[in-house]
Scaffold this motif. Sequence first.
Motif, PDB file in Angstrom:
ATOM      1  N   SER A 196     -12.173 -15.006-122.436  1.00  0.00           N
ATOM      2  CA  SER A 196     -12.723 -15.463-120.940  1.00  0.00           C
ATOM      3  C   SER A 196     -12.435 -16.866-120.732  1.00  0.00           C
ATOM      4  O   SER A 196     -12.274 -17.681-121.566  1.00  0.00           O
ATOM      5  CB  SER A 196     -14.235 -15.090-120.927  1.00  0.00           C
ATOM      6  N   ILE A 197     -12.466 -17.304-119.381  1.00  0.00           N
ATOM      7  CA  ILE A 197     -12.441 -18.509-118.857  1.00  0.00           C
ATOM      8  C   ILE A 197     -13.421 -18.819-117.668  1.00  0.00           C
ATOM      9  O   ILE A 197     -13.303 -17.799-117.015  1.00  0.00           O
ATOM     10  CB  ILE A 197     -10.918 -18.892-118.339  1.00  0.00           C
ATOM     11  N   ALA A 198     -13.974 -19.724-117.586  1.00  0.00           N
ATOM     12  CA  ALA A 198     -15.009 -20.353-116.738  1.00  0.00           C
ATOM     13  C   ALA A 198     -14.853 -21.575-116.518  1.00  0.00           C
ATOM     14  O   ALA A 198     -14.250 -22.230-117.222  1.00  0.00           O
ATOM     15  CB  ALA A 198     -16.514 -19.893-117.057  1.00  0.00           C
ATOM     16  N   VAL A 199     -15.248 -21.868-115.119  1.00  0.00           N
ATOM     17  CA  VAL A 199     -15.289 -23.262-114.615  1.00  0.00           C
ATOM     18  C   VAL A 199     -16.887 -23.800-114.571  1.00  0.00           C
ATOM     19  O   VAL A 199     -17.635 -23.040-113.726  1.00  0.00           O
ATOM     20  CB  VAL A 199     -14.606 -23.596-113.266  1.00  0.00           C
ATOM     21  N   GLN A 200     -17.255 -24.384-115.191  1.00  0.00           N
ATOM     22  CA  GLN A 200     -18.623 -25.169-115.226  1.00  0.00           C
ATOM     23  C   GLN A 200     -18.943 -25.850-113.889  1.00  0.00           C
ATOM     24  O   GLN A 200     -18.403 -26.675-113.356  1.00  0.00           O
ATOM     25  CB  GLN A 200     -18.966 -26.016-116.250  1.00  0.00           C
ATOM     26  N   PRO A 201     -20.030 -24.911-113.138  1.00  0.00           N
ATOM     27  CA  PRO A 201     -20.525 -25.731-111.884  1.00  0.00           C
ATOM     28  C   PRO A 201     -20.794 -27.098-111.767  1.00  0.00           C
ATOM     29  O   PRO A 201     -21.020 -27.743-112.975  1.00  0.00           O
ATOM     30  CB  PRO A 201     -21.419 -24.766-111.518  1.00  0.00           C
ATOM     31  N   ILE A 202     -20.335 -27.563-110.864  1.00  0.00           N
ATOM     32  CA  ILE A 202     -20.570 -29.114-110.510  1.00  0.00           C
ATOM     33  C   ILE A 202     -19.366 -29.968-111.315  1.00  0.00           C
ATOM     34  O   ILE A 202     -19.085 -31.189-111.052  1.00  0.00           O
ATOM     35  CB  ILE A 202     -21.990 -29.621-110.856  1.00  0.00           C
ATOM     36  N   ILE A 252     -13.223 -27.156-117.410  1.00  0.00           N
ATOM     37  CA  ILE A 252     -12.980 -25.646-117.830  1.00  0.00           C
ATOM     38  C   ILE A 252     -13.644 -25.476-119.385  1.00  0.00           C
ATOM     39  O   ILE A 252     -13.726 -26.023-120.231  1.00  0.00           O
ATOM     40  CB  ILE A 252     -11.777 -25.524-118.062  1.00  0.00           C
ATOM     41  N   VAL A 253     -14.427 -24.106-119.214  1.00  0.00           N
ATOM     42  CA  VAL A 253     -14.735 -23.658-120.368  1.00  0.00           C
ATOM     43  C   VAL A 253     -13.852 -22.320-120.818  1.00  0.00           C
ATOM     44  O   VAL A 253     -13.947 -21.366-120.088  1.00  0.00           O
ATOM     45  CB  VAL A 253     -16.165 -23.337-120.267  1.00  0.00           C
ATOM     46  N   VAL A 254     -13.316 -22.306-122.152  1.00  0.00           N
ATOM     47  CA  VAL A 254     -12.731 -21.314-122.535  1.00  0.00           C
ATOM     48  C   VAL A 254     -13.654 -20.461-123.609  1.00  0.00           C
ATOM     49  O   VAL A 254     -14.147 -21.535-124.530  1.00  0.00           O
ATOM     50  CB  VAL A 254     -11.342 -21.848-123.296  1.00  0.00           C
ATOM     51  N   TYR A 255     -13.786 -19.314-123.464  1.00  0.00           N
ATOM     52  CA  TYR A 255     -14.467 -18.503-124.634  1.00  0.00           C
ATOM     53  C   TYR A 255     -13.504 -17.766-125.345  1.00  0.00           C
ATOM     54  O   TYR A 255     -12.593 -17.022-125.002  1.00  0.00           O
ATOM     55  CB  TYR A 255     -15.603 -17.787-123.895  1.00  0.00           C
ATOM     56  N   LYS A 256     -13.995 -17.406-126.640  1.00  0.00           N
ATOM     57  CA  LYS A 256     -13.352 -16.540-127.573  1.00  0.00           C
ATOM     58  C   LYS A 256     -14.589 -15.657-127.962  1.00  0.00           C
ATOM     59  O   LYS A 256     -15.747 -15.701-127.539  1.00  0.00           O
ATOM     60  CB  LYS A 256     -12.849 -17.446-129.022  1.00  0.00           C
ATOM     61  N   ASN A 257     -14.394 -14.534-128.861  1.00  0.00           N
ATOM     62  CA  ASN A 257     -15.214 -13.956-129.439  1.00  0.00           C
ATOM     63  C   ASN A 257     -16.506 -14.392-130.084  1.00  0.00           C
ATOM     64  O   ASN A 257     -17.529 -14.025-129.945  1.00  0.00           O
ATOM     65  CB  ASN A 257     -14.656 -12.750-130.176  1.00  0.00           C
ATOM     66  N   HIS A 258     -15.864 -15.483-130.510  1.00  0.00           N
ATOM     67  CA  HIS A 258     -17.078 -16.069-131.539  1.00  0.00           C
ATOM     68  C   HIS A 258     -17.107 -17.648-131.290  1.00  0.00           C
ATOM     69  O   HIS A 258     -17.645 -18.337-132.385  1.00  0.00           O
ATOM     70  CB  HIS A 258     -17.124 -15.709-132.716  1.00  0.00           C
ATOM     71  N   SER A 259     -16.727 -18.186-130.354  1.00  0.00           N
ATOM     72  CA  SER A 259     -16.728 -19.485-129.989  1.00  0.00           C
ATOM     73  C   SER A 259     -16.626 -20.028-128.742  1.00  0.00           C
ATOM     74  O   SER A 259     -16.169 -18.861-127.749  1.00  0.00           O
ATOM     75  CB  SER A 259     -15.543 -20.373-130.715  1.00  0.00           C
TER      76      SER A 259
END
Length: 646
Positions: free
Chosen positions: A323-329, A333-340
């Motif tokens: 998964s990829i998300a953008v931290q509000p404010i 960029i926040v990148v997610y793996k299954n366990h990290s």
Amino acid sequence: MPIFDQRIPAYKKTGTATAEWKTFRKGLNLLLRPTEIGFDEMAESVNLILTGSGVPTGRWGTELYFDTLAGDDVGGLGSYVSKDESQRDLLALTYDGKIVKKSSQSYSLITGQSYPTGSTARFEQLGNKTYIVCKDVALTEYNGTNLSVYATISAPTGLSATNFSGATGSNRVSYKVVAISSNGGQTTPSTNYVLQNLPTDLTKTEIRLFWTAPSCATYSGFEVYRGSEGNETFLASTSAGVTYYVDKGEPASETILPPVTNTTGGVKSKIIAKYKDRLLVVPVDDPNMLMVSGRYPDHYKFSWYDGGGYIYIDPDSGDSITSIAVQPIADRIVVYKNHSSYLVNLDIVQLGNYWVLDPQYSPISTSIGASNPDTLATVENDTFYFGTEGLYVTGYEPNFLNIIRTNEISARIRPYLDLLSKEDYQTACAMYVNKKYLLSFPLRKEIVVYDRERGCFASIWRLPFGIVKMSKFYEDNGDEKWVLGLDDGRVAVFNRYLNNDIGQTIEKTLRTNKTDFGDWTTLQTIEYFYFLFRNIIGTTSVTILLEDRNGLTTGVKSFTISGAEISGYTGYGMDKYGTAKYGTSNSTSVSISSDEIPRWGTLFKVGKLLQMEVSSTAANSNFELLKIKVTAKKHQRGSLSSSTRV
């Protein structure tokens, strides 16, 4: 002689114990036993939401939005809005591999691309186009009319190099060239060309490279890589039509390697996200690589030449990006793996006369991750995500705006999560609407609801169908629709004013905690009970459950309430009090109406633990439970069952 007090002690009446439920603002608690939770928590909550100070009532209903007629899982939901907002399309991928848009209660087919049966697609709009990614089909764009794909071009050929100055030494250097397509995709590198006997300091010589461009209609340029054989890194780029380069010894990148796959036809990816005016994807065949596009209007190009690039996140660790998300404010960029999970910053670095993207990453957590991209949702200033460790939130550490932290919020429903299968984690999806984070498990046909306003889990919703995709969509009139892709090919929406699921009854159930009136070592005689309801529609049933001295739980009292009941009229006072006149009534009558419905009764039953159950199982029924109160008298010590005595 001793003196004894022979007076008879005064009689002391046994006090009345009370149990009262005034609010349920702490929601559902499955972690503790019903005897351990508080009066403001629920032991069971099915198909409910909380309103006001914590008043439970029935959840929203659902209605049909349109039907894809495919008969199985909707593979994706997206939208397209034209620049002037005159066109708004709700897009869906059908189970049989078609991209369609809503048209009244049916759909219109969008041509230009098709997908394998049962595919999953994800959508993102930027630059007046909606981009669609799928693990089986290359990046596709929708311009409001049809779908279009990119042509694949081959790698450059005929690479050669000459040491023009003639300076010699013991150095050995290898070169490669990559072609860049008009969409920013990269070919695989050309066959490398090796020069020997070069000086160690390449600034003391001049090397001229030549190659042949691929045969194609259009391309945007080339990238040149230099280094030892097999370790070439980015050196420079040239424009379209320029098939030569003069190397005067400028430093090459230390991290930018040649592409390993040809992406000129578009990248295949399961993930797409938007970061400002860039797109972020992860190639299916390289699941630890985060690809970053150039800035608008080059947002669909991922080459270094066009301002894009990539970074490997904890490569070859056995854990892929999910998964990829953008931290509000934040500019993060926040990148997610299954366990990290990892925090990514986009920096730039100068290489000779070029400024290129230089992404950097650092770990947030090396033990907790997200199961799939559909569980991520922006919740106010935080990001909620769901993985095998539970439901977590990523956000700022209070008072430290440059520190990102992650915390669990799913402790109270952990027993429910323990029942989930691997497939449940992989197929879950989520959406944040109306201050509620909805986490759907389509295989179980259930939704777990987290109430952001009250900081609790409000309920578990049970549905007659599985929700496989969720999205927001704004209609032409500005109405916000909460769109649901179902496991039977239909597309539905939540409706706060409906009390059924596309015509099927929503059955609601609430169970309170179990109370022993403050003393688990004695029996109680339950005397009086009081209930206060509001806005009852249809039929609501109440059952009072009591555990007797032998540990057997039974329903000792049941009753039903039908419809809203109270209304009336009264004047300012009474004309007479007894036989004497007690004032003058106001000539204008005042109307007093109330939707509150009280109920009370007597029990006089003996037991140890008391629990209340309120349910609404009839069609189009609903209730709001305001308060409950029960009074009881304690028995003397030793009144428990003789079978438990030792």
